[in-house]
Design an enzyme around this catalytic site. Structure first.
Site, short mmCIF file in Angstrom:
data_model
loop_
_atom_site.label_atom_id
_atom_site.label_comp_id
_atom_site.label_asym_id
_atom_site.label_seq_id
_atom_site.Cartn_x
_atom_site.Cartn_y
_atom_site.Cartn_z
N SER A 228 0.83 -1.21 0.00
CA SER A 228 0.00 0.00 0.00
C SER A 228 0.85 1.25 0.00
CB SER A 228 -0.91 0.01 1.23
OG SER A 228 -1.77 -1.10 1.24
N SER A 266 -3.26 -4.13 -3.24
CA SER A 266 -2.69 -2.83 -2.93
C SER A 266 -3.76 -1.89 -2.37
CB SER A 266 -2.05 -2.18 -4.17
OG SER A 266 -3.05 -1.84 -5.12
N ASP A 268 -4.20 2.08 -2.36
CA ASP A 268 -3.60 3.27 -2.98
C ASP A 268 -4.49 4.48 -2.66
OD1 ASP A 268 -1.80 1.42 -4.30
OD2 ASP A 268 -3.47 1.00 -5.66
#
Length: 349
Positions: A228, A266, A268
């Protein structure tokens, strides 16, 4: 073996983009913005901390800053995000920390805000907290940082130079299979007859195939896929919350330039806020029709381009300033080490 000393990207002869930086090339080039860290590097297992970004020197709850948030892949936790989307403003400083410390960071922000003069009758607070998971180097289950430790980051908050690398919320983070961390950068943009400053601070902890100024970093390098990143943007340009959201979205352009995988795993996140007094949401302005003067859609494109550049450089600074760190992998229960990026390899590019 870590190369010494660690330096920022530009000291390696790499310039990112076309716009000039501010004097510090940091988010604190935006007047009034302060940054503080609490870094916990203890024993064999603790590699964590918190980073605080204070939007302005006043009472942020009373004089709220317009803001916008953007999420590319939402595999993460960003406390306070729904109210930012709804109202287009932040009413506390921003805390970055590890995944399991989000609740403690909220409590720290609650204490900090309730204790400020002028907030004696406050009964609801939208605490703003971002996180990434540092469990590959840190015993994340050990409930660190504590609420009291996070409050120390507020005491350390200041203008001027910003510590980067394995500090604060970046103490135990990993990016591209290398030691990640905290990084920052800034840009100066002229719109009409006025110069504006924007700055970016990142907590890098993600994967992909690393690019440095568009060139692959070492073909033999280990790469991650998941992870992240949190990107915080400050600007003194008078922007409405809608255009601040658009500004935050452009951070993903800088993220992509570094070779990010943008994978299923992830998280983001990007948040942008304006420090401009003209658009600050004071108690008086919130009670009447606003006559705030904000930049129009037709003139904000230079800021969009500049934030892409600053985001890319902030990420790379988080890597070049980070040292090799050995710690504890909370998932495997074994010691772990993540090497710092090779400065010589970057020079060779």
């Amino acid at each position: 073996m870590t190369e010494n000393p660690r330096v920022r990207l530009r000291e390696l002869g790499v310039d990112v983009g076309h716009y000039a930086t501010g004097p510090l090339n940091a988010i604190t080039d935006v007047a009034g913005v302060q940054v503080g860290h609490i870094t916990l590097l203890e024993g064999e297992k603790t590699r964590t901390g918190a980073t605080v970004i204070v939007p302005h020197a006043g009472n942020v709850f009373q004089d709220k800053a317009p803001a916008g948030i953007a999420v590319l892949n939402g595999f993460g936790k960003f406390a306070g995000s729904t109210q930012i989307v709804e109202l287009g403003e932040i009413e506390t400083p921003i805390v970055l920390t590890n995944t399991l410390a989000v609740g403690r960071a909220i409590e720290a922000l609650n204490r900090y805000t309730l204790e400020q003069t002028g907030n004696e009758k406050v009964t609801s607070i939208n605490a703003v907290v971002g996180e990434t998971n540092d469990s590959r180097l840190n015993d994340i289950r050990a409930a660190r940082p504590s609420v009291d430790e996070i409050l120390l980051a507020f005491e350390a908050a200041k203008s001027g130079m910003v510590a980067e690398g394995a500090v604060g919320a970046g103490s135990g983070t990993v990016a591209f299979g290398l030691k990640g961390g905290i990084g920052t950068s800034s840009r100066r943009v002229k719109i009409g007859k006025t110069h504006y400053t924007l700055g970016v601070l990142v907590q890098s902890n993600y994967g992909g195939h690393l690019l440095v100024a568009g060139k692959p970093y070492r073909a033999d390098a280990t790469h991650d896929k998941d992870g992240s990143i949190v990107m915080i943007v400050a600007t003194d340009a008078p922007l409405c919350s809608r255009n601040l959201k658009r500004l935050a979205e452009r951070c993903f352009g800088g993220l992509a330039r570094t070779g990010a995988a943008l994978s299923n795993g992830s998280g983001d996140y990007a948040l942008a806020f304006s420090t401009a007094e003209a658009v600050r949401r004071t108690p008086a302005r919130r009670k009447e029709i606003s006559d705030a003067i904000a930049l129009s859609n037709d003139v904000v494109s230079p800021l969009f381009e500049a934030v892409i550049e600053a985001t890319e450089e902030a990420i790379l600074n988080s890597l070049t300033m980070a040292e090799t760190v050995s710690g504890y992998n909370a998932a495997t229960g074994k010691p772990s080490t993540f090497e710092a990026i090779s400065l010589d390899a970057i020079r060779s590019l």
